[in-house]
Each structure stands twice: as structure tokens, then as C-alpha cells.
Design an enzyme around this catalytic site. Structure first.
Site, PDB file in Angstrom:
ATOM      1  N   ASP A   1      10.856  11.605  -4.796  1.00 38.14           N
ATOM      2  CA  ASP A   1      10.443  10.268  -5.243  1.00 38.14           C
ATOM      3  C   ASP A   1      10.854   9.287  -4.154  1.00 38.14           C
ATOM      4  OD1 ASP A   1      10.258   7.695  -6.302  1.00 38.14           O
ATOM      5  OD2 ASP A   1      10.734   8.373  -8.329  1.00 38.14           O
TER       6      ASP A   1
ATOM      7  N   ILE B   1       0.786   8.250   0.174  1.00 41.18           N
ATOM      8  CA  ILE B   1       1.474   7.646  -0.968  1.00 41.18           C
ATOM      9  C   ILE B   1       1.224   6.144  -0.975  1.00 41.18           C
ATOM     10  CG2 ILE B   1       3.788   7.070  -1.835  1.00 41.18           C
ATOM     11  CD1 ILE B   1       4.695   9.847  -0.748  1.00 41.18           C
TER      12      ILE B   1
ATOM     13  N   THR C   1     -10.186   8.888  -6.744  1.00 40.10           N
ATOM     14  CA  THR C   1      -8.983   9.682  -6.985  1.00 40.10           C
ATOM     15  C   THR C   1      -8.261   9.104  -8.197  1.00 40.10           C
ATOM     16  OG1 THR C   1      -7.668   8.213  -5.612  1.00 40.10           O
ATOM     17  CG2 THR C   1      -8.689  10.099  -4.497  1.00 40.10           C
ATOM     18  N   LEU C   2      -7.110   9.684  -8.524  1.00 41.61           N
ATOM     19  CA  LEU C   2      -6.314   9.164  -9.641  1.00 41.61           C
ATOM     20  C   LEU C   2      -5.949   7.692  -9.403  1.00 41.61           C
ATOM     21  CD1 LEU C   2      -4.907   9.942 -12.313  1.00 41.61           C
ATOM     22  CD2 LEU C   2      -2.865  10.478 -10.967  1.00 41.61           C
ATOM     23  N   ALA C   3      -5.515   7.369  -8.184  1.00 40.26           N
ATOM     24  CA  ALA C   3      -5.118   5.985  -7.867  1.00 40.26           C
ATOM     25  C   ALA C   3      -6.288   5.022  -7.997  1.00 40.26           C
ATOM     26  CB  ALA C   3      -4.528   5.906  -6.460  1.00 40.26           C
TER      27      ALA C   3
ATOM     28  N   LYS D   1      -0.671  -2.576   2.958  1.00 35.02           N
ATOM     29  CA  LYS D   1      -1.379  -1.740   3.946  1.00 35.02           C
ATOM     30  C   LYS D   1      -1.304  -2.377   5.344  1.00 35.02           C
ATOM     31  CE  LYS D   1      -2.855   1.730   1.392  1.00 35.02           C
ATOM     32  NZ  LYS D   1      -2.089   3.003   1.417  1.00 35.02           N
TER      33      LYS D   1
ATOM     34  N   ILE E   1     -12.588   6.456  -2.354  1.00 36.70           N
ATOM     35  CA  ILE E   1     -12.809   7.800  -2.907  1.00 36.70           C
ATOM     36  C   ILE E   1     -12.263   7.805  -4.330  1.00 36.70           C
ATOM     37  CG2 ILE E   1     -12.156  10.243  -2.687  1.00 36.70           C
ATOM     38  CD1 ILE E   1     -11.834   9.787   0.332  1.00 36.70           C
TER      39      ILE E   1
ATOM     40  N   ALA F   1       1.290   0.078  -6.334  1.00 35.88           N
ATOM     41  CA  ALA F   1       1.683  -1.267  -6.759  1.00 35.88           C
ATOM     42  C   ALA F   1       1.615  -1.266  -8.285  1.00 35.88           C
ATOM     43  CB  ALA F   1       0.732  -2.314  -6.186  1.00 35.88           C
TER      44      ALA F   1
ATOM     45  N   TYR G   1      -7.676  -5.960  -4.793  1.00 36.53           N
ATOM     46  CA  TYR G   1      -6.761  -5.123  -4.000  1.00 36.53           C
ATOM     47  C   TYR G   1      -5.450  -5.877  -3.742  1.00 36.53           C
ATOM     48  CZ  TYR G   1      -5.538  -1.159  -1.034  1.00 36.53           C
ATOM     49  OH  TYR G   1      -4.914  -0.045  -0.502  1.00 36.53           O
TER      50      TYR G   1
ATOM     51  N   ILE H   1      -6.518  12.587  -2.032  1.00 37.18           N
ATOM     52  CA  ILE H   1      -6.881  12.691  -0.614  1.00 37.18           C
ATOM     53  C   ILE H   1      -5.978  13.717   0.069  1.00 37.18           C
ATOM     54  CG2 ILE H   1      -6.928  11.442   1.582  1.00 37.18           C
ATOM     55  CD1 ILE H   1      -7.839   8.961   0.028  1.00 37.18           C
TER      56      ILE H   1
HETATM   57  P1  NAD Z   1      -3.559   9.721  -5.596  1.00 33.35           P
HETATM   58  O1  NAD Z   1      -3.234   9.031  -6.867  1.00 33.35           O
HETATM   59  O2  NAD Z   1      -4.141  11.068  -5.689  1.00 33.35           O
HETATM   60  O3  NAD Z   1      -2.313   9.746  -4.619  1.00 33.35           O
HETATM   61  C1  NAD Z   1      -1.311   8.757  -4.607  1.00 33.35           C
HETATM   62  C2  NAD Z   1      -0.004   9.497  -4.535  1.00 33.35           C
HETATM   63  O4  NAD Z   1       1.092   8.607  -4.383  1.00 33.35           O
HETATM   64  C3  NAD Z   1       0.254  10.336  -5.804  1.00 33.35           C
HETATM   65  O5  NAD Z   1       0.388  11.670  -5.475  1.00 33.35           O
HETATM   66  C4  NAD Z   1       1.566   9.774  -6.304  1.00 33.35           C
HETATM   67  O6  NAD Z   1       2.384  10.766  -6.892  1.00 33.35           O
HETATM   68  C5  NAD Z   1       2.165   9.238  -5.020  1.00 33.35           C
HETATM   69  N1  NAD Z   1       3.275   8.312  -5.266  1.00 33.35           N
HETATM   70  C6  NAD Z   1       3.246   7.091  -5.850  1.00 33.35           C
HETATM   71  N2  NAD Z   1       4.497   6.605  -5.988  1.00 33.35           N
HETATM   72  C7  NAD Z   1       5.330   7.546  -5.467  1.00 33.35           C
HETATM   73  C8  NAD Z   1       6.749   7.650  -5.337  1.00 33.35           C
HETATM   74  N3  NAD Z   1       7.579   6.688  -5.777  1.00 33.35           N
HETATM   75  N4  NAD Z   1       7.268   8.768  -4.753  1.00 33.35           N
HETATM   76  C9  NAD Z   1       6.458   9.756  -4.321  1.00 33.35           C
HETATM   77  N5  NAD Z   1       5.112   9.723  -4.423  1.00 33.35           N
HETATM   78  C10 NAD Z   1       4.566   8.632  -4.997  1.00 33.35           C
HETATM   79  O7  NAD Z   1      -4.584   8.734  -4.833  1.00 33.35           O
HETATM   80  P2  NAD Z   1      -5.179   8.778  -3.354  1.00 33.35           P
HETATM   81  O8  NAD Z   1      -6.369   7.905  -3.420  1.00 33.35           O
HETATM   82  O9  NAD Z   1      -5.297  10.164  -2.882  1.00 33.35           O
HETATM   83  O10 NAD Z   1      -4.072   7.995  -2.508  1.00 33.35           O
HETATM   84  C11 NAD Z   1      -3.428   8.529  -1.379  1.00 33.35           C
HETATM   85  C12 NAD Z   1      -3.302   7.478  -0.287  1.00 33.35           C
HETATM   86  O11 NAD Z   1      -4.602   7.161   0.185  1.00 33.35           O
HETATM   87  C13 NAD Z   1      -2.685   6.168  -0.750  1.00 33.35           C
HETATM   88  O12 NAD Z   1      -1.852   5.666   0.271  1.00 33.35           O
HETATM   89  C14 NAD Z   1      -3.893   5.270  -0.903  1.00 33.35           C
HETATM   90  O13 NAD Z   1      -3.545   3.928  -0.756  1.00 33.35           O
HETATM   91  C15 NAD Z   1      -4.740   5.765   0.232  1.00 33.35           C
HETATM   92  N6  NAD Z   1      -6.163   5.425   0.189  1.00 33.35           N
HETATM   93  C16 NAD Z   1      -6.912   5.704  -0.914  1.00 33.35           C
HETATM   94  C17 NAD Z   1      -8.275   5.387  -0.923  1.00 33.35           C
HETATM   95  C18 NAD Z   1      -9.130   5.665  -2.139  1.00 33.35           C
HETATM   96  O14 NAD Z   1     -10.171   5.024  -2.274  1.00 33.35           O
HETATM   97  N7  NAD Z   1      -8.785   6.591  -3.004  1.00 33.35           N
HETATM   98  C19 NAD Z   1      -8.862   4.789   0.202  1.00 33.35           C
HETATM   99  C20 NAD Z   1      -8.059   4.525   1.319  1.00 33.35           C
HETATM  100  C21 NAD Z   1      -6.713   4.853   1.304  1.00 33.35           C
HETATM  101  O1  0WE Z   2      -5.012   2.220  -2.025  1.00 34.70           O
HETATM  102  C1  0WE Z   2      -5.724   2.436  -2.971  1.00 34.70           C
HETATM  103  C2  0WE Z   2      -5.122   2.664  -4.336  1.00 34.70           C
HETATM  104  C3  0WE Z   2      -3.954   1.771  -4.522  1.00 34.70           C
HETATM  105  C4  0WE Z   2      -3.288   1.766  -5.861  1.00 34.70           C
HETATM  106  C5  0WE Z   2      -3.919   2.017  -7.070  1.00 34.70           C
HETATM  107  C6  0WE Z   2      -3.203   1.925  -8.255  1.00 34.70           C
HETATM  108  C7  0WE Z   2      -3.849   2.138  -9.585  1.00 34.70           C
HETATM  109  C8  0WE Z   2      -2.840   2.471 -10.667  1.00 34.70           C
HETATM  110  C9  0WE Z   2      -1.969   1.379  -5.879  1.00 34.70           C
HETATM  111  N1  0WE Z   2      -1.263   1.276  -7.012  1.00 34.70           N
HETATM  112  C10 0WE Z   2      -1.854   1.544  -8.189  1.00 34.70           C
HETATM  113  N2  0WE Z   2      -1.103   1.371  -9.314  1.00 34.70           N
HETATM  114  C11 0WE Z   2      -1.548   1.727 -10.529  1.00 34.70           C
HETATM  115  O2  0WE Z   2      -0.857   1.499 -11.534  1.00 34.70           O
HETATM  116  N3  0WE Z   2      -7.080   2.444  -2.780  1.00 34.70           N
HETATM  117  C12 0WE Z   2      -7.601   2.149  -1.475  1.00 34.70           C
HETATM  118  C13 0WE Z   2      -8.054   2.638  -3.865  1.00 34.70           C
HETATM  119  C14 0WE Z   2      -8.395   1.284  -4.388  1.00 34.70           C
HETATM  120  O3  0WE Z   2      -7.585   0.644  -5.250  1.00 34.70           O
HETATM  121  C15 0WE Z   2      -8.138  -0.592  -5.488  1.00 34.70           C
HETATM  122  C16 0WE Z   2      -9.324  -0.745  -4.757  1.00 34.70           C
HETATM  123  C17 0WE Z   2      -9.488   0.465  -4.048  1.00 34.70           C
HETATM  124  C18 0WE Z   2     -10.585   0.786  -3.098  1.00 34.70           C
HETATM  125  C19 0WE Z   2      -7.665  -1.627  -6.291  1.00 34.70           C
HETATM  126  C20 0WE Z   2      -8.419  -2.805  -6.396  1.00 34.70           C
HETATM  127  C21 0WE Z   2      -9.574  -2.947  -5.666  1.00 34.70           C
HETATM  128  C22 0WE Z   2     -10.039  -1.931  -4.849  1.00 34.70           C
END
Ligand code: NAD
Ligand code: 0WE
Length: 263
Positions: free
Chosen positions: A63, A91, A193-195, A162, A191, A94, A155, A19
């Protein structure tokens, strides 16, 4: 352009699907000068081309689990920019064992601690370390999710983290308001993404989202980016402490309209 003559640090790009990458592109398009921080060296190769596309040469390791790392990263940023106009905190983390299974059964003290530390405290920590370098009219932004206020499977403790992050947004907004620093959050729809990629049944969640959301679809990182550019710009000068939903309207709908109509 919305963000001309403004400098922002983008924290939280892991790869091009992040994102934060969508936010960086949108802010670059609006004329912002950007710097990037990344979690560890492993991610550097993914971030370099994105920084390049945004005409940025500032790449800093940070970090957020480590106070010294946060301190030294802003010291490093100071070598390039003596002051700047805000940062985007994208960022969240969990331990993976916390995100699968029944909440009561899988949640541990350690998992709870890590989730809150990385996903919420780090926003406060970054504000604390950068405060002295932030210009008047600065804007801070973080990314939240609906799990902060509503339950859903898996979640789990991230929902609690959050909720903390959203309260954090309000307390930071109150704390920094007199310095004319605004603090907001975007609550984004799901969305891929990697997470999200490790999350069980994520594809099903995306299709459920499209069914219920008024716009009948999911959102893109680009759409989140456009809202982010607005919230960080002077067009949003009257907005602070707010959670803005960029989720195709999902959060306002208790039931999908079409399913009832088609019965
Ligand atoms: P992402 O994996 O691309 O980004 C998560 C980032 O967190 C990574 O760049 C990772 O390096 C960073 N991170 C984790 N631990 C860290 C640490 N100790 N120090 C520095 N950086 C650290 O995934 P994303 O979906 O782009 O997530 C970005 C944000 O958006 C997160 O807060 C996530 O909860 C939030 N979000 C994601 C979604 C979704 O569906 N993808 C929806 C709503 C909110
Ligand atoms: O905030 C997030 C991602 C949160 C996330 C995802 C991971 C996967 C890998 C936090 N920590 C980790 N740790 C890992 O080891 N989102 C909003 C995306 C997301 O994550 C989910 C969702 C959705 C949506 C997890 C469970 C259920 C729904």
C-alpha cells in the site's frame, strides 16, 4: 525477445482490465520475469490468475500510502530477487468527491494531499526504496494522462497530480541517470478500467476521443503494454525523462478533421 533475462516488478493491477495487466502480458510475451505488488488482500484473487498466466509466483502486498508497507514489500521482494531491472508504477488515486464537479468548488486540502501523495510521491518512494536493488540498465515507468497539461471536466486535482508525476519522472531521470537507470512515463488515452468505471460520462469521453484522434479510435491496454515493453527494454537505452503518448494521436489534434470536411 525484448526483455529476455530481465526482471520487473509490476505495481497497480486491480483486475484483468487494469492497464498494468496489459503491460504485464506484453512484458511477459517479451520474455521478462515478473513480480507483482497489489494494494490489499481484496485484490489478490484478481491478480493470482494474471500472475499465473505470466508464470510468476511472486505476489507482494504494497500500500503506497504507507512508508512501512513500501519498505517491507521491497524487503520481501529481496527474498526472491537480490537485484532486478526496474518496475512499472501504474497507480493513481484521488478521493471520489474530487473528481466530480467544478474544480474550484470541489478541491480540498485533504483531496489535494491524497491525490499527490498516492499518484505522484509514491513513484519517488518506490524508486528510493528499490534503488539499492536495481541493476545497471534498469528502467522505471509510470502512467500519466493528458489532464496533466490540458484541462477537461472532472479530472480536476488528478490533473495537478499528473503534472507533478511528469515532473517527478524528469527529476528521477536526472537523479538516477548516472546509475544508468532510465525513468519514463506513458501518457495513455482513456481506457475503460476500474479507475475509469466510476467516472461520470466516461463512455461519452471515449466516443469524443475516437472522433478527434487521428487514428479514429481509442487505445487498448495491450497497445500501452507494447509501448511499455519497448520503453523498459534496451531498445530504449537512449530515452529517459520522456513522456510518450499512447493515445491514437489525440493530443496532437486541436480539431477533428472529419467533422470539418463533412460540413
Ligand atoms: P486501475 O483501477 O486498474 O489501476 C489503478 C491502481 O492503483 C489499482 O490497482 C489500485 O489498487 C492502485 N492503487 C490505488 N491506491 C493505491 C495505494 N494506496 N497503494 C497501492 N496501489 C494503489 O486503473 P488504471 O486505469 O489501470 O490506472 C492505472 C494508471 O493508469 C493510473 O495511474 C491512471 O491514472 C493511469 N491512466 C489511466 C487511464 C485510463 O483511462 N484508464 C488513462 C491514462 C492514465
Ligand atoms: O487517471 C485516471 C483515473 C484517475 C482516478 C479515478 C478514480 C475513480 C474512483 C483517480 N482516483 C479515483 N478515485 C475513485 O474513487 N484516468 C486517466 C481515467 C479518468 O478518470 C477521470 C477521467 C479519466 C479519463 C476522471 C474524470 C474525468 C476524466
Amino acid at each position: 525477445m525484448l526483455l529476455e533475462n530481465k526482471k520487473f516488478l509490476i505495481a497497480g493491477i486491480a483486475n484483468k482490465y487494469s492497464i498494468a495487466a496489459g503491460i504485464a502480458y506484453a512484458m511477459h510475451k517479451e520474455g521478462a520475469e515478473l513480480a507483482f505488488s497489489y494494494q490489499n488482500e481484496r485484490l489478490l484473487k484478481n491478480i493470482k490468475p494474471i500472475a499465473e498466466a505470466c508464470s510468476s509466483k511472486i505476489l507482494i502486498e504494497c500500500d503506497v500510502s504507507d512508508d512501512d508497507s513500501i519498505k517491507s514489500s521491497f524487503k520481501e521482494l529481496k527474498q526472491c530477487w537480490s537485484t532486478f531491472d526496474g518496475f512499472v508504477h501504474s497507480i493513481g488515486y484521488a478521493p471520489s468527491d474530487q473528481l466530480e464537479g467544478d474544480f474550484v468548488d470541489v478541491t480540498t486540502r485533504e483531496g489535494f494531499k491524497v491525490a499527490h501523495d498516492i499518484s505522484s510521491y509514491s513513484f519517488t518512494a518506490m524508486a528510493k526504496e528499490s534503488k539499492s536493488m536495481l541493476n545497471e540498465n534498469s528502467a522505471l515507468l509510470t502512467l500519466s494522462y493528458l489532464g496533466s497539461i490540458q484541462t477537461m471536466p472532472n479530472y480536476n486535482v488528478m490533473g495537478l497530480a499528473k503534472a507533478s508525476l511528469e515532473a517527478n519522472t524528469r527529476f528521477l531521470a536526472a537523479s538516477l541517470g548516472r546509475n544508468n537507470i532510465r525513468v519514463n512515463a506513458i501518457s495513455a488515452g482513456p481506457i475503460k478500467t476500474l479507475a475509469a468505471s466510476g467516472v461520470k460520462n466516461f463512455r461519452k469521453m471515449l466516443s469524443q476521443h475516437s472522433k478527434r484522434a487521428p487514428l479514429g479510435r481509442t487505445v487498448t491496454a495491450e497497445e500501452v503494454g507494447n509501448a511499455a515493453a519497448f520503453l523498459c527494454s534496451d531498445y530504449a537505452s537512449g530515452i529517459t525523462g520522456e513522456i510518450t503518448y499512447v493515445d491514437a494521436g489525440f493530443n496532437i489534434a486541436a480539431m477533428p478533421l472529419n467533422e470539418i470536411e463533412n460540413d
